[in-house]
Design a protein around this motif. Structure first.
Motif, PDB file in Angstrom:
ATOM      1  N   THR A  57       0.842  -1.201   0.000  1.00  0.00           N
ATOM      2  CA  THR A  57       0.000   0.000   0.000  1.00  0.00           C
ATOM      3  C   THR A  57       0.875   1.247   0.000  1.00  0.00           C
ATOM      4  OG1 THR A  57      -1.931   1.031   1.066  1.00  0.00           O
ATOM      5  CG2 THR A  57      -0.206   0.148   2.521  1.00  0.00           C
ATOM      6  N   VAL A  58       0.230   2.388   0.042  1.00  0.00           N
ATOM      7  CA  VAL A  58       0.969   3.655   0.017  1.00  0.00           C
ATOM      8  C   VAL A  58       1.100   4.152   1.458  1.00  0.00           C
ATOM      9  CG1 VAL A  58       0.970   6.050  -0.795  1.00  0.00           C
ATOM     10  CG2 VAL A  58       0.119   4.221  -2.278  1.00  0.00           C
ATOM     11  N   GLY A  59       2.340   4.458   1.837  1.00  0.00           N
ATOM     12  CA  GLY A  59       2.590   5.034   3.162  1.00  0.00           C
ATOM     13  C   GLY A  59       2.725   6.539   3.017  1.00  0.00           C
ATOM     14  N   ASN A  60       2.795   7.203   4.148  1.00  0.00           N
ATOM     15  CA  ASN A  60       2.874   8.658   4.091  1.00  0.00           C
ATOM     16  C   ASN A  60       3.688   9.165   5.269  1.00  0.00           C
ATOM     17  OD1 ASN A  60       2.239  11.430   4.790  1.00  0.00           O
ATOM     18  ND2 ASN A  60       0.661  11.304   3.198  1.00  0.00           N
ATOM     19  N   LYS A  61       4.833   9.763   4.950  1.00  0.00           N
ATOM     20  CA  LYS A  61       5.653  10.338   6.021  1.00  0.00           C
ATOM     21  C   LYS A  61       5.653  11.857   5.834  1.00  0.00           C
ATOM     22  CE  LYS A  61      10.100  10.597   8.284  1.00  0.00           C
ATOM     23  NZ  LYS A  61      11.486  10.090   8.430  1.00  0.00           N
ATOM     24  N   ASP A  62       4.914  12.572   6.711  1.00  0.00           N
ATOM     25  CA  ASP A  62       4.859  14.052   6.626  1.00  0.00           C
ATOM     26  C   ASP A  62       4.556  14.512   5.202  1.00  0.00           C
ATOM     27  OD1 ASP A  62       5.758  13.807   9.240  1.00  0.00           O
ATOM     28  OD2 ASP A  62       7.871  13.970   8.644  1.00  0.00           O
ATOM     29  N   GLY A  63       3.569  13.830   4.568  1.00  0.00           N
ATOM     30  CA  GLY A  63       3.155  14.261   3.229  1.00  0.00           C
ATOM     31  C   GLY A  63       3.992  13.671   2.118  1.00  0.00           C
ATOM     32  N   GLN A  64       5.096  12.998   2.481  1.00  0.00           N
ATOM     33  CA  GLN A  64       5.952  12.381   1.449  1.00  0.00           C
ATOM     34  C   GLN A  64       5.470  10.947   1.199  1.00  0.00           C
ATOM     35  OE1 GLN A  64       8.304  13.996  -0.293  1.00  0.00           O
ATOM     36  NE2 GLN A  64       7.530  15.746   0.889  1.00  0.00           N
ATOM     37  N   PRO A  65       5.105  10.597  -0.039  1.00  0.00           N
ATOM     38  CA  PRO A  65       4.600   9.240  -0.281  1.00  0.00           C
ATOM     39  C   PRO A  65       5.699   8.196  -0.161  1.00  0.00           C
ATOM     40  CG  PRO A  65       4.793  10.435  -2.351  1.00  0.00           C
ATOM     41  CD  PRO A  65       5.131  11.404  -1.271  1.00  0.00           C
ATOM     42  N   ARG A  66       5.320   7.042   0.330  1.00  0.00           N
ATOM     43  CA  ARG A  66       6.180   5.870   0.395  1.00  0.00           C
ATOM     44  C   ARG A  66       5.365   4.704  -0.144  1.00  0.00           C
ATOM     45  NH1 ARG A  66       9.965   5.793   4.784  1.00  0.00           N
ATOM     46  NH2 ARG A  66      10.876   7.834   5.111  1.00  0.00           N
ATOM     47  N   ILE A  67       6.060   3.622  -0.523  1.00  0.00           N
ATOM     48  CA  ILE A  67       5.354   2.363  -0.803  1.00  0.00           C
ATOM     49  C   ILE A  67       5.772   1.382   0.288  1.00  0.00           C
ATOM     50  CG2 ILE A  67       5.065   0.472  -2.446  1.00  0.00           C
ATOM     51  CD1 ILE A  67       5.464   2.372  -4.666  1.00  0.00           C
ATOM     52  N   THR A  68       4.824   0.618   0.800  1.00  0.00           N
ATOM     53  CA  THR A  68       5.153  -0.236   1.939  1.00  0.00           C
ATOM     54  C   THR A  68       4.384  -1.551   1.917  1.00  0.00           C
ATOM     55  OG1 THR A  68       5.267  -0.292   4.386  1.00  0.00           O
ATOM     56  CG2 THR A  68       3.368   0.835   3.417  1.00  0.00           C
ATOM     57  N   PHE A  69       5.034  -2.598   2.452  1.00  0.00           N
ATOM     58  CA  PHE A  69       4.307  -3.818   2.763  1.00  0.00           C
ATOM     59  C   PHE A  69       3.260  -3.472   3.812  1.00  0.00           C
ATOM     60  CE2 PHE A  69       6.815  -6.106   0.097  1.00  0.00           C
ATOM     61  CZ  PHE A  69       7.474  -7.246   0.523  1.00  0.00           C
ATOM     62  N   THR A  70       2.156  -4.197   3.781  1.00  0.00           N
ATOM     63  CA  THR A  70       1.138  -4.012   4.825  1.00  0.00           C
ATOM     64  C   THR A  70       1.507  -4.854   6.048  1.00  0.00           C
ATOM     65  OG1 THR A  70      -0.143  -5.904   4.013  1.00  0.00           O
ATOM     66  CG2 THR A  70      -0.655  -3.703   3.075  1.00  0.00           C
ATOM     67  N   ALA A  71       0.906  -4.529   7.189  1.00  0.00           N
ATOM     68  CA  ALA A  71       1.173  -5.315   8.402  1.00  0.00           C
ATOM     69  C   ALA A  71       0.766  -6.778   8.217  1.00  0.00           C
ATOM     70  CB  ALA A  71       0.460  -4.688   9.602  1.00  0.00           C
ATOM     71  N   PRO A  72      -0.406  -7.055   7.604  1.00  0.00           N
ATOM     72  CA  PRO A  72      -0.764  -8.473   7.409  1.00  0.00           C
ATOM     73  C   PRO A  72       0.250  -9.231   6.545  1.00  0.00           C
ATOM     74  CG  PRO A  72      -2.681  -7.090   7.036  1.00  0.00           C
ATOM     75  CD  PRO A  72      -1.523  -6.174   7.222  1.00  0.00           C
ATOM     76  N   LEU A  73       0.828  -8.561   5.549  1.00  0.00           N
ATOM     77  CA  LEU A  73       1.826  -9.249   4.720  1.00  0.00           C
ATOM     78  C   LEU A  73       3.081  -9.535   5.553  1.00  0.00           C
ATOM     79  CD1 LEU A  73       3.042 -10.442   2.187  1.00  0.00           C
ATOM     80  CD2 LEU A  73       3.645  -8.129   1.432  1.00  0.00           C
ATOM     81  N   ILE A  74       3.552  -8.529   6.286  1.00  0.00           N
ATOM     82  CA  ILE A  74       4.736  -8.723   7.132  1.00  0.00           C
ATOM     83  C   ILE A  74       4.482  -9.868   8.118  1.00  0.00           C
ATOM     84  CG2 ILE A  74       6.191  -7.673   8.920  1.00  0.00           C
ATOM     85  CD1 ILE A  74       5.696  -4.948   7.486  1.00  0.00           C
ATOM     86  N   ASN A  75       3.256  -9.914   8.659  1.00  0.00           N
ATOM     87  CA  ASN A  75       2.953 -10.913   9.695  1.00  0.00           C
ATOM     88  C   ASN A  75       2.840 -12.336   9.160  1.00  0.00           C
ATOM     89  OD1 ASN A  75       3.124  -9.059  11.704  1.00  0.00           O
ATOM     90  ND2 ASN A  75       0.918  -8.627  11.760  1.00  0.00           N
ATOM     91  N   GLN A  76       2.776 -12.485   7.833  1.00  0.00           N
ATOM     92  CA  GLN A  76       2.800 -13.842   7.265  1.00  0.00           C
ATOM     93  C   GLN A  76       4.217 -14.414   7.267  1.00  0.00           C
ATOM     94  OE1 GLN A  76       0.536 -16.153   6.293  1.00  0.00           O
ATOM     95  NE2 GLN A  76      -0.774 -14.696   7.361  1.00  0.00           N
ATOM     96  N   ALA A  77       5.222 -13.569   7.468  1.00  0.00           N
ATOM     97  CA  ALA A  77       6.610 -14.036   7.382  1.00  0.00           C
ATOM     98  C   ALA A  77       6.901 -15.091   8.440  1.00  0.00           C
ATOM     99  CB  ALA A  77       7.567 -12.857   7.579  1.00  0.00           C
ATOM    100  N   ARG A  78       7.835 -15.976   8.127  1.00  0.00           N
ATOM    101  CA  ARG A  78       8.271 -16.953   9.134  1.00  0.00           C
ATOM    102  C   ARG A  78       8.977 -16.220  10.270  1.00  0.00           C
ATOM    103  NH1 ARG A  78       8.615 -19.686   4.334  1.00  0.00           N
ATOM    104  NH2 ARG A  78       7.525 -21.704   4.333  1.00  0.00           N
ATOM    105  N   SER A  79       9.920 -15.336   9.900  1.00  0.00           N
ATOM    106  CA  SER A  79      10.681 -14.617  10.936  1.00  0.00           C
ATOM    107  C   SER A  79      10.783 -13.144  10.581  1.00  0.00           C
ATOM    108  CB  SER A  79      12.106 -15.179  11.049  1.00  0.00           C
ATOM    109  OG  SER A  79      12.070 -16.506  11.514  1.00  0.00           O
ATOM    110  N   VAL A  80      10.711 -12.311  11.625  1.00  0.00           N
ATOM    111  CA  VAL A  80      10.972 -10.875  11.480  1.00  0.00           C
ATOM    112  C   VAL A  80      12.133 -10.537  12.407  1.00  0.00           C
ATOM    113  CG1 VAL A  80      10.111  -8.577  12.072  1.00  0.00           C
ATOM    114  CG2 VAL A  80       8.682 -10.120  10.724  1.00  0.00           C
TER     115      VAL A  80
END
Ligand code: 6PG
Length: 241
Positions: A166-189
């Motif tokens: 999805t699209v993230g937003n840092k102080d109006g600056q766009p970012r692209i980011t994995f979503t929390a559900p996608l990160i949480n599917q990982a075996r290890s973080v």
């Protein structure tokens, strides 16, 4: 899920321990599944770790590299997470370009590129809409505001439950980011956190009941192992397990 918190004396020791862990994860993924899918963090903390991985003799053709987030700039921009990892690591090893899966930032809009990358992930993993791929290991950092990847406090990105990217937003600056559900599917973080400036965020992340939408790193609960590697300054506070 097992949570492990290790406080290392200083940043060099943090990086050394990080290398140990990453190499273990890479080697076990390759021996169990024939390949490793590793997701990189941006920012400054992991850069020496990437440089150290570049010195290792690894089966690069079996390692696939992704990013958990990206600033919306071109790869040769000084802020690019892709550019940082290529300069520190990927340009120094014999990894096939087809094993490197950057987040696109050259489309019409950040949202279009987020959608494009989601399709790229589905194609790579051979999954349908509604399914989530499982990465072997995801590296993350945290900001002083307890953001992780580009999941910033009180932003819409934190609400996304059924998308991968999805699209993230840092102080109006766009970012692209994995979503929390996608990160949480990982075996290890594996979180790598250095510096006293991270202490207030860590105290909230480890508090029993802080709000995850104010402290987004609290949202991260992978399937098997959640590692926190802290240097002495960041880890000054004592945290209950
Ligand atoms: C980014 C990162 C971000 C980073 C933290 C910590 O694109 O900046 O992905 O989540 O990990 O901001 O950054 P430092 O390692 O520079 O403290």
């Amino acid at each position: 899920m097992k949570k492990i918190i290790e406080v290392l004396p200083d940043k060099p020791a943090l990086i050394e321990r990080g290398i140990e862990l990453v190499l273990t994860k890479i080697q076990s993924a390759i021996s169990e599944r024939g390949r490793c899918t590793i997701v990189l963090a941006g920012g400054s903390t992991p850069k020496p770790l990437y440089g150290a991985i570049a010195t290792q003799d690894l089966p690069w053709d079996k390692i696939h590299v992704f990013w958990g987030d990206e600033r919306y700039v071109s790869p040769n921009h000084p802020d690019s997470n892709q550019g940082m990892a290529r300069q520190a690591w990927l340009d120094k090893v014999d990894i096939p370009e087809s094993n490197i899966h950057p987040m696109p930032t050259d489309g019409e809009t950040p949202a279009a590129d987020a959608t494009k990358h989601e399709a790229q992930l589905r194609e790579f993993f051979g999954i349908e809409a509604g399914q989530f791929p499982q990465f072997d290991v995801i590296l993350l950092g945290i900001g002083d505001d307890a953001h992780t990847a580009s999941l910033f406090p009180h932003t819409e990105a934190l609400q996304v439950q059924n998308g991968l990217v999805t699209v993230g937003n840092k102080d109006g600056q766009p970012r692209i980011t994995f979503t929390a559900p996608l990160i949480n599917q990982a075996r290890s973080v594996l979180f790598l956190v250095a510096g006293a400036s991270k202490r207030p965020a860590l105290a909230q992340i480890f508090a029993p009941d802080a709000d995850p939408f104010t402290y987004p790193a609290r949202l991260i609960q992978p399937q098997e192992e959640l590692w926190w590697l802290l240097d002495g300054e960041a880890g000054e506070l004592k945290y209950e397990e």
